[in-house]
Structure formats: C-alpha cells, structure tokens
Design a protein around this motif. Structure first.
Motif, PDB file in Angstrom:
ATOM      1  N   MET B   1       0.876  -1.306   0.119  1.00  0.00           N
ATOM      2  CA  MET B   1       0.082  -0.134   0.016  1.00  0.00           C
ATOM      3  C   MET B   1       1.004   1.240  -0.133  1.00  0.00           C
ATOM      4  SD  MET B   1      -3.454   1.320   0.849  1.00  0.00           S
ATOM      5  CE  MET B   1      -3.925  -0.241   0.502  1.00  0.00           C
ATOM      6  N   THR B   2       0.741   2.204  -0.995  1.00  0.00           N
ATOM      7  CA  THR B   2       1.588   3.162  -1.181  1.00  0.00           C
ATOM      8  C   THR B   2       1.070   4.305  -0.358  1.00  0.00           C
ATOM      9  OG1 THR B   2       0.493   4.206  -3.039  1.00  0.00           O
ATOM     10  CG2 THR B   2       2.360   2.558  -3.431  1.00  0.00           C
ATOM     11  N   THR B   3       2.069   5.364  -0.139  1.00  0.00           N
ATOM     12  CA  THR B   3       1.402   6.662   0.663  1.00  0.00           C
ATOM     13  C   THR B   3       0.098   7.223  -0.075  1.00  0.00           C
ATOM     14  OG1 THR B   3       3.786   7.064   1.022  1.00  0.00           O
ATOM     15  CG2 THR B   3       2.198   8.436   1.730  1.00  0.00           C
ATOM     16  N   ALA B   4       0.281   7.271  -1.275  1.00  0.00           N
ATOM     17  CA  ALA B   4      -0.905   7.939  -2.152  1.00  0.00           C
ATOM     18  C   ALA B   4      -2.100   7.121  -2.047  1.00  0.00           C
ATOM     19  CB  ALA B   4      -0.539   8.191  -3.642  1.00  0.00           C
ATOM     20  N   LEU B   5      -2.116   6.050  -2.069  1.00  0.00           N
ATOM     21  CA  LEU B   5      -3.290   4.958  -1.756  1.00  0.00           C
ATOM     22  C   LEU B   5      -3.760   5.312  -0.425  1.00  0.00           C
ATOM     23  CD1 LEU B   5      -2.559   1.550  -3.562  1.00  0.00           C
ATOM     24  CD2 LEU B   5      -4.391   3.491  -3.926  1.00  0.00           C
ATOM     25  N   LEU B   6      -2.795   5.450   0.370  1.00  0.00           N
ATOM     26  CA  LEU B   6      -3.264   5.476   2.066  1.00  0.00           C
ATOM     27  C   LEU B   6      -4.191   6.702   2.203  1.00  0.00           C
ATOM     28  CD1 LEU B   6      -2.639   3.851   4.682  1.00  0.00           C
ATOM     29  CD2 LEU B   6      -0.768   5.300   5.188  1.00  0.00           C
ATOM     30  N   ILE B   7      -3.497   7.879   1.615  1.00  0.00           N
ATOM     31  CA  ILE B   7      -4.084   9.206   1.881  1.00  0.00           C
ATOM     32  C   ILE B   7      -5.505   9.317   1.336  1.00  0.00           C
ATOM     33  CG2 ILE B   7      -3.781  11.617   1.045  1.00  0.00           C
ATOM     34  CD1 ILE B   7      -0.857  11.275   1.571  1.00  0.00           C
ATOM     35  N   THR B   8      -5.461   8.746  -0.095  1.00  0.00           N
ATOM     36  CA  THR B   8      -6.787   8.354  -0.776  1.00  0.00           C
ATOM     37  C   THR B   8      -7.891   7.618   0.280  1.00  0.00           C
ATOM     38  OG1 THR B   8      -5.329   8.388  -2.900  1.00  0.00           O
ATOM     39  CG2 THR B   8      -7.836   8.156  -2.916  1.00  0.00           C
ATOM     40  N   ALA B   9      -7.242   6.592   0.660  1.00  0.00           N
ATOM     41  CA  ALA B   9      -8.321   5.762   1.338  1.00  0.00           C
ATOM     42  C   ALA B   9      -8.582   6.463   2.708  1.00  0.00           C
ATOM     43  CB  ALA B   9      -7.594   4.744   1.979  1.00  0.00           C
ATOM     44  N   VAL B  10      -7.820   7.243   3.344  1.00  0.00           N
ATOM     45  CA  VAL B  10      -8.346   8.054   4.733  1.00  0.00           C
ATOM     46  C   VAL B  10      -9.217   9.169   4.148  1.00  0.00           C
ATOM     47  CG1 VAL B  10      -7.542   9.682   6.422  1.00  0.00           C
ATOM     48  CG2 VAL B  10      -6.094   7.439   5.776  1.00  0.00           C
ATOM     49  N   ALA B  11      -8.775   9.963   3.052  1.00  0.00           N
ATOM     50  CA  ALA B  11      -9.717  11.087   2.384  1.00  0.00           C
ATOM     51  C   ALA B  11     -11.218  10.376   2.253  1.00  0.00           C
ATOM     52  CB  ALA B  11      -9.192  11.645   1.197  1.00  0.00           C
ATOM     53  N   SER B  12     -11.187   9.371   1.606  1.00  0.00           N
ATOM     54  CA  SER B  12     -12.632   8.632   1.380  1.00  0.00           C
ATOM     55  C   SER B  12     -13.245   8.402   2.508  1.00  0.00           C
ATOM     56  CB  SER B  12     -12.308   7.566   0.471  1.00  0.00           C
ATOM     57  OG  SER B  12     -11.994   6.218   1.011  1.00  0.00           O
ATOM     58  N   GLN B  13     -12.660   8.029   3.792  1.00  0.00           N
ATOM     59  CA  GLN B  13     -13.297   7.677   4.981  1.00  0.00           C
ATOM     60  C   GLN B  13     -13.711   8.952   5.612  1.00  0.00           C
ATOM     61  OE1 GLN B  13     -13.564   4.519   6.643  1.00  0.00           O
ATOM     62  NE2 GLN B  13     -13.440   4.346   4.344  1.00  0.00           N
ATOM     63  N   LEU B  14     -13.109   9.911   5.441  1.00  0.00           N
ATOM     64  CA  LEU B  14     -13.485  11.191   6.169  1.00  0.00           C
ATOM     65  C   LEU B  14     -14.695  11.625   5.172  1.00  0.00           C
ATOM     66  CD1 LEU B  14     -10.136  13.272   6.767  1.00  0.00           C
ATOM     67  CD2 LEU B  14     -11.863  12.215   8.398  1.00  0.00           C
ATOM     68  N   CYS B  15     -14.793  11.533   3.957  1.00  0.00           N
ATOM     69  CA  CYS B  15     -15.996  11.998   3.176  1.00  0.00           C
ATOM     70  C   CYS B  15     -17.306  10.971   3.672  1.00  0.00           C
ATOM     71  CB  CYS B  15     -15.738  11.652   1.839  1.00  0.00           C
ATOM     72  SG  CYS B  15     -14.633  12.923   0.887  1.00  0.00           S
ATOM     73  N   LEU B  16     -17.084   9.672   3.846  1.00  0.00           N
ATOM     74  CA  LEU B  16     -17.934   8.848   4.098  1.00  0.00           C
ATOM     75  C   LEU B  16     -18.627   9.105   5.624  1.00  0.00           C
ATOM     76  CD1 LEU B  16     -19.613   6.179   3.747  1.00  0.00           C
ATOM     77  CD2 LEU B  16     -17.833   4.957   4.781  1.00  0.00           C
ATOM     78  N   VAL B  17     -17.549   9.544   6.478  1.00  0.00           N
ATOM     79  CA  VAL B  17     -18.291   9.863   7.842  1.00  0.00           C
ATOM     80  C   VAL B  17     -19.037  11.150   7.817  1.00  0.00           C
ATOM     81  CG1 VAL B  17     -17.349  10.269  10.402  1.00  0.00           C
ATOM     82  CG2 VAL B  17     -16.216   8.305   9.052  1.00  0.00           C
ATOM     83  N   THR B  18     -18.326  12.041   7.275  1.00  0.00           N
ATOM     84  CA  THR B  18     -19.026  13.374   7.219  1.00  0.00           C
ATOM     85  C   THR B  18     -20.436  13.270   6.539  1.00  0.00           C
ATOM     86  OG1 THR B  18     -16.748  14.493   6.811  1.00  0.00           O
ATOM     87  CG2 THR B  18     -18.787  15.747   6.345  1.00  0.00           C
ATOM     88  N   GLN B  20     -22.385  10.308   6.305  1.00  0.00           N
ATOM     89  CA  GLN B  20     -23.211   9.695   7.167  1.00  0.00           C
ATOM     90  C   GLN B  20     -23.865  10.702   8.185  1.00  0.00           C
ATOM     91  OE1 GLN B  20     -24.731   7.277   5.902  1.00  0.00           O
ATOM     92  NE2 GLN B  20     -23.583   5.967   4.926  1.00  0.00           N
ATOM     93  N   LEU B  21     -23.047  11.380   8.662  1.00  0.00           N
ATOM     94  CA  LEU B  21     -23.395  12.420   9.806  1.00  0.00           C
ATOM     95  C   LEU B  21     -24.608  13.265   9.555  1.00  0.00           C
ATOM     96  CD1 LEU B  21     -20.206  13.016  11.920  1.00  0.00           C
ATOM     97  CD2 LEU B  21     -22.056  11.724  12.662  1.00  0.00           C
ATOM     98  N   LEU B  22     -24.226  13.758   8.096  1.00  0.00           N
ATOM     99  CA  LEU B  22     -25.229  14.705   7.593  1.00  0.00           C
ATOM    100  C   LEU B  22     -26.438  14.361   7.118  1.00  0.00           C
ATOM    101  CD1 LEU B  22     -22.553  16.586   5.329  1.00  0.00           C
ATOM    102  CD2 LEU B  22     -23.978  17.861   7.129  1.00  0.00           C
ATOM    103  N   MET B  23     -26.426  12.937   6.768  1.00  0.00           N
ATOM    104  CA  MET B  23     -27.569  12.156   6.227  1.00  0.00           C
ATOM    105  C   MET B  23     -28.396  11.702   7.595  1.00  0.00           C
ATOM    106  SD  MET B  23     -28.371  11.662   3.369  1.00  0.00           S
ATOM    107  CE  MET B  23     -27.046  11.479   2.335  1.00  0.00           C
TER     108      MET B  23
END
Lengths: 135, 114
Positions: B1-18, B20-23
């Motif tokens: 798992m490269t750094t870019a993939l890791l950052i993208t994965a974390v960013a996608s998680q933040l989008c998901l959590v935000t 779901q909270l809004l929803m």
C-alpha cells in the motif's frame, strides 16, 4: 445516563438487512467494473471516473441506490451508531463473497477477523433486540 | 500500500463519515411534524455531495487493489462514525455498545492484516 432503550422495529431491521445485501452486490459489481476499466489511461483514473465506462459499474450504482433507499429508511428510526454498526455485516459478506465469486484469497486469519466482527455485531444488536421484546 | 493510496483511503473515509453524519441529521428532520424541509434539504444535499466524493475516491482505489484488501479500510468507519454520532448527534452508548463497536473495529483490523 447512557441508555440503550432505543426501540428497533422489525421493519427498520428489514430495511437495513436489504441495504446490506444490496451494498454487497454493489461492491462486487464495482470491483468487476473497476477491473474491466483498469487498463484505461492514468489521467482518467485520477478520481476513478473511468469506472463509469463499464456497464457493471452502472449495475452496481443501481444496486447501491437501492441500498441507499433502505439505509435512509432505517436511519430515520435508528440511532446512527447502531445502524452503521449493524451495517458492518457487510465487512463479513464482502470478503466471503469476494472469495466465493471473485476467487480472492481467504486466509484462516481473515476468517478469525470475520468471527470477531460477528461477535461485535451480536454485542451491539442484543440490547436493541431485547428492548423491542420488552416493549 | 503506497502513501498515495493510503491518503486517498483516509480521505474517502472522512467523506463517508461526514456524509453519514449529515444524512442522519437530515433524516432526523423527517420524523418531525410538519417536516422542516428547509432544514432537511441543505443537510441532505451536502450529505449526498460528501457520499459522492467518497464513491469516486473509492472507485479509484478499487482500480488499483484487491477488494478484500481495500475493504477493511472501511472498518475504520464504524469507530469514526460512533465518535461523530456521540460528539455531533449526542447519541448515547452503553459501555457494552462501545465494546461491541471496538470488537467490530478490531475484527476488521485482523481481516486487513491477513
């Protein structure tokens, strides 16, 4: 004082269960669509836009929209922590179906992790089920 | 798992959590009578936007790695969502429920490590 007395109806659980199945199907279709488009130029794959070139992705989107409708109905009547926690059943369904249908590996350790997730699901689900029986 | 993939994965998680909270916040409005649509609409729209961002980030990741190795990244989300729900939506959990959520997170971590 924290309480777990939220009443969870069979209807909202059915919505959630349907949503979990639909999202599992959607993930498998997305993977199929993504694999089919992985050869496209890198510039198009920056935000995964090129996955839309595959019909599998669109089937996945339909399944995902269906799961989203079920999810919203469940969300109306359930606390988010419980609804999202129970949706973790997808974490069990996806590795199992990836192994079964996509031929991805499923080690003994991964099976152990799946069992721990299942244990967690039972722990969060039990108080909600019990509170329904009392009411 | 490269750094870019890791950052993208974390960013996608933040989008998901935000998202779901809004929803959840939006869907809570639909239980009121009359439904305050003016309060519902912006929350729902922002939630859809955040979840759409998650969808495309996730689609990009799926092109580059096996589903069963990537998917456990979503295992971070039950824990993050529960923190968010407790913090922003004032949802209350018993110690037992926290334990269950931690078990789920731990199980997912084992799955991702395997």
């Amino acid at each position: 004082m924290p309480t777990n007395s939220e009443r969870v109806s069979a209807g909202s659980l059915a919505c959630l269960g349907g949503a979990a199945l639909c999202v599992t199907v959607a993930e498998l279709l997305f993977k199929r669509g993504a694999t089919a488009t992985a050869h496209l130029p890198a510039a198009q794959t920056l935000f995964g836009i090129s996955v839309l070139a595959s019909g599998w992705t669109w089937l996945g989107i339909i399944s995902y929209v269906a799961s989203f409708v079920g999810w919203l109905q469940a969300l109306r009547r359930m606390p988010l922590y419980l609804a999202f926690g129970l949706m973790s059943v997808v974490q069990v369904l996806v590795p199992l179906t990836s192994w079964w249908l996509l031929g991805e590996s499923l080690s003994l350790r991964r099976c152990g992790g799946i069992l721990i997730v299942l244990a967690g699901l039972v722990v969060i689900a039990r108080p909600a089920m019990q509170s329904e029986e009392k009411l | 798992m490269t750094t870019a993939l890791l950052i993208t994965a974390v960013a996608s998680q933040l989008c998901l959590v935000t998202g779901q909270l809004l929803m959840k916040h939006a869907m809570n409005q639909t239980n009121l009578t009359p439904v305050p649509w003016a309060r519902f609409a912006p929350r729902f729209a922002l939630g859809v936007a955040a979840l759409s961002a998650w969808f495309f980030l996730w689609g990009g990741l799926l092109q580059r790695a096996d589903l069963s190795y990537l998917f456990p990244f979503e295992g971070l989300s039950p824990v993050l969502i529960v923190f968010g729900a407790a913090l922003f939506l004032k949802e209350r959990l018993t110690p037992q429920s926290w334990f269950g959520i931690v078990l789920i997170g731990a199980g997912v971590a084992v799955v991702s490590a395997s």
